[in-house]
Scaffold this active site. Structure first.
Site, mmCIF file in Angstrom:
data_model
loop_
_atom_site.group_PDB
_atom_site.id
_atom_site.type_symbol
_atom_site.label_atom_id
_atom_site.label_comp_id
_atom_site.label_asym_id
_atom_site.label_seq_id
_atom_site.Cartn_x
_atom_site.Cartn_y
_atom_site.Cartn_z
ATOM 1 N N CYS A 186 2.487 30.824 15.211
ATOM 2 C CA CYS A 186 2.326 30.047 13.982
ATOM 3 C C CYS A 186 3.699 29.989 13.315
ATOM 4 C CB CYS A 186 1.270 30.661 13.066
ATOM 5 S SG CYS A 186 1.719 32.268 12.381
ATOM 6 N N GLN A 187 3.752 29.861 12.007
ATOM 7 C CA GLN A 187 5.045 29.795 11.328
ATOM 8 C C GLN A 187 5.671 31.175 11.141
ATOM 9 O OE1 GLN A 187 6.744 26.997 10.750
ATOM 10 N NE2 GLN A 187 8.460 28.251 10.081
#
Length: 121
Positions: free
Chosen positions: A89-90
């Site tokens: 993800c981020q």
């Protein structure tokens, strides 16, 4: 500064909540982005990016499929349970949540990328 009992309790609960979200999932392997680079392209692994479509479109790693976290439970059936799933993800928070979801759905080989795209060079 004098803090009320309710304020102290609220702070403890908030710290506990955010700490709980970062606790590694039992049975999930955690790797760095450097380790991920060495594993990319392995046909026996599935690469999943759980960020939003907009985030994914802005920057992604070749070979990763975008399945946003809020759609993962419904789209997990498109993944093979007999192959390792590598999740990014981020920052690593949503991929940790995704790992928990996949674990509950019966996936056995799950790998979370620590630091996410923020750590990707």
């Amino acid at each position: 500064m004098d803090l009320s009992t309710s304020t102290i309790i609220m702070i403890i609960l908030l710290v506990g909540f955010f700490t709980w979200r970062l606790i590694p999932v039992k049975g999930v392997r955690n790797i760095t982005t450097g380790q991920l680079k060495a594993e990319l392209g392995d046909k026996n692994k599935q690469y999943i990016d759980v960020r939003t479509p907009m985030e994914f479109k802005g920057r992604n790693i070749k070979g990763f499929k975008n399945i946003p976290l809020d759609q993962l439970s419904n789209k997990a059936a498109t993944l093979a349970k007999d192959k390792e799933v590598i999740v990014i993800c981020q920052s690593g928070m949503r991929s940790t949540q995704a790992s928990k979801i996949l674990k509950k759905l019966g996936f056995k080989q799950i790998t979370n990328v620590k630091g996410g795209m923020s750590a990707w060079n």
